[in-house]
Write a protein that holds these residues in place. Structure first.
Motif, PDB file in Angstrom:
ATOM      1  N   VAL A 130      -5.439  31.540  31.177  1.00 14.88           N
ATOM      2  CA  VAL A 130      -4.300  31.565  32.091  1.00 14.88           C
ATOM      3  C   VAL A 130      -3.320  32.657  31.673  1.00 14.88           C
ATOM      4  O   VAL A 130      -2.750  33.365  32.504  1.00 14.88           O
ATOM      5  N   LEU A 131      -3.169  32.809  30.367  1.00 11.99           N
ATOM      6  CA  LEU A 131      -2.281  33.853  29.853  1.00 11.99           C
ATOM      7  C   LEU A 131      -2.714  35.237  30.355  1.00 11.99           C
ATOM      8  O   LEU A 131      -1.899  36.033  30.814  1.00 11.99           O
ATOM      9  N   TRP A 132      -4.028  35.507  30.342  1.00  8.66           N
ATOM     10  CA  TRP A 132      -4.522  36.826  30.783  1.00  8.66           C
ATOM     11  C   TRP A 132      -4.245  37.089  32.254  1.00  8.66           C
ATOM     12  O   TRP A 132      -4.124  38.249  32.672  1.00  8.66           O
ATOM     13  N   LEU A 133      -4.143  36.000  33.055  1.00  7.39           N
ATOM     14  CA  LEU A 133      -3.881  36.189  34.491  1.00  7.39           C
ATOM     15  C   LEU A 133      -2.550  36.908  34.732  1.00  7.39           C
ATOM     16  O   LEU A 133      -2.364  37.560  35.759  1.00  7.39           O
ATOM     17  N   THR A 134      -1.603  36.784  33.776  1.00  4.14           N
ATOM     18  CA  THR A 134      -0.293  37.430  33.964  1.00  4.14           C
ATOM     19  C   THR A 134      -0.343  38.929  33.603  1.00  4.14           C
ATOM     20  O   THR A 134       0.645  39.622  33.732  1.00  4.14           O
ATOM     21  N   ARG A 135      -1.470  39.365  33.094  1.00  2.80           N
ATOM     22  CA  ARG A 135      -1.703  40.772  32.726  1.00  2.80           C
ATOM     23  C   ARG A 135      -0.620  41.331  31.798  1.00  2.80           C
ATOM     24  O   ARG A 135       0.081  42.294  32.134  1.00  2.80           O
TER      25      ARG A 135
END
Ligand SMILES: Nc1nc2c(c(=O)[nH]1)N[C@H]1C(S)=C(S)[C@@H](COP(=O)(O)O)O[C@H]1N2
Ligand SMILES: [Mo]
Length: 421
Positions: A160-165
């Motif tokens: 989920v963290l990576w989704l915020t780029r």
């Protein structure tokens, strides 16, 4: 009442209650099938009887001890309010955004305002590819005795963290849950971002947890979604999760730190008793049982020491390194794992278990608990101090000489045992 005694009494009441339900009322369970293989054990009757009375390995969701904060506790608010505030699977929204005080660079924060907050469908989509399960004991740093042990299922928080780029200035992640809309009631935990992105050694990932023992996480356990940090005490595993904040702050900012707690301290290895018959008759065999928490340093032995009041104490200080400690039996994996697992089986895959089987890859399972039993052949009359301790995987006595309660209580347990005719 001391913490230790509090734990001891709570555990004993619970064990007796279950024993009554099982034997007196339910009456259907035979010694041979539950909870450990007794027939082929070769143990004496007194030991087998004590082992048969032990609590199940995994805890039913509803049997976990609850230490939730809040006025009212978030899981006790009316169902309609739960829908309004996002505490059901359909209404749940998670915001993942930057900390305005220590901003990271994020290309795509996920917020309600922007209309792109993360929801339960998004979570289930990630779950299809990334879901993990692992066993873990939930223990409050300040209580000491475990609240319950289960198989927790979720999606690694890093997905989920990576989704915020994120691209720059990100060092710490903090997170909190629903707290009745009252800032005074907020309970926040934090982790270094590195712990979320990678799993040191063979640790499971930090997860957004939505199932426990194969069932949806109940509201009382923190549902619809809570964080679970495998190697940490309970305060890192935030319930009713609503916000994850990505930050460039360089240090811990947990609410628990404000109460003098050591917020970087991982789960400790220690042993405690569950059943201690007292009084016992002189020169008559009796059995002791207990559990050991298998902390970050693993577990190789559980040991007990019975010391008669008035006898000389062994030299070597308050941690009794030179006492005549005796090895207890660490019980093998149970035939019936308890906890209300679907079909009474370990769901597959579960980290720590061989694929498609109920067989642990190694035993005991780290970051969980294990039961132990000890048979004493008999003692002369007197008052005894019964102590128990563990030896970790590397051969160190645990608890280590470590008097700091605020790093997680892990004392050498001491219980009185009377031997009288
Ligand atoms: N939102 C929220 N999460 C929370 C807490 C809390 O007060 N609020 N308490 C924490 C603490 S201190 C512990 S020990 C665990 C207990 O988990 P359990 O109630 O599922 O046993 O939840 C943690 N998560
Ligand atoms: Mo706690």
């Amino acid at each position: 009442m001391s913490n230790q005694l509090d734990c001891f009494l709570a555990e004993h009441a619970e064990v007796s209650r279950r024993w009554l339900l099982r034997t007196g009322v339910a009456g259907a369970v035979t010694l041979g099938t539950w909870p450990f293989a007794l027939a082929e054990s070769g143990r004496s009757a007194v030991l087998e009887e004590a082992i048969a009375k032990l609590e199940p390995y995994f805890t039913l969701q509803g049997d976990f001890r609850d230490v939730s904060r809040g006025e009212p506790t978030p899981h006790s608010i009316p169902d309609e309010t739960k829908v309004q505030v996002g505490m059901t699977r359909d209404s749940w929204r998670l915001e993942v955004s930057g900390d305005p005080d220590h901003p990271p660079r994020l290309r795509k924060p996920l917020t309600r305002e922007k209309g792109n907050a993360f929801d339960f469908n998004d979570l289930m989509q990630l779950a299809e590819r990334h879901a993990v399960r692992f066993p873990k004991v939930m223990t409050c740093l300040n209580i000491g005795c475990p609240l319950g042990t289960g198989i927790w299922e979720g999606v690694p928080l890093r997905e989920v963290l990576w989704l915020t780029r994120p691209s720059e200035n990100l060092r710490r992640v903090f997170y909190y849950g629903y707290h009745n809309g009252d800032p005074e009631q907020m309970f926040r935990s934090s982790l270094p971002v590195g712990r979320i992105l990678e799993d040191p050694f063979d640790l499971p990932p930090v997860i957004l947890c939505y199932k426990l023992n194969g069932d949806w996480l109940t509201s009382e356990r923190g549902g619809p979604v809570r964080i679970v940090v495998p190697e940490a005490y309970g305060f890192k595993s935030i319930k009713w999760l609503t916000h994850v904040v990505l930050s460039n702050i360089a240090h811990a900012n947990d609410t628990y730190a404000e109460q003098n707690n050591d917020v970087d301290s991982p789960l400790k290895t220690f042993a405690a008793t569950l059943s201690v018959p007292s009084p016992v008759k002189p020169d008559t065999p009796f059995a002791l049982t207990g559990y050991a928490q298998v902390g970050i340093s693993g577990l190789s032995k559980v040991q007990v020491w019975l010391h008669r009041e008035g006898d000389e104490m062994p030299a070597g200080g308050r941690y009794f390194s030179n006492a005549p400690w005796q090895d207890a039996e660490i019980l093998s994996p149970p035939k019936d794992w308890g906890g209300g697992l679907p079909d009474n089986r370990i769901p597959s895959p579960t980290l720590g278990f061989e694929l498609g089987t109920d067989k642990p890859v190694s035993w005991p399972l780290r970051l969980t608990k294990v039961h132990w039993a000890y048979r004493c052949d008999g003692l002369p009359a007197g008052e005894y101090a019964l102590r128990c301790r563990t030896v970790d995987e590397k051969g160190y006595e645990q608890p280590l000489p470590r008097p700091f309660k605020k790093s997680g209580r892990a004392a050498i347990e001491q219980v009185t045992l009377q031997v009288t005719s």
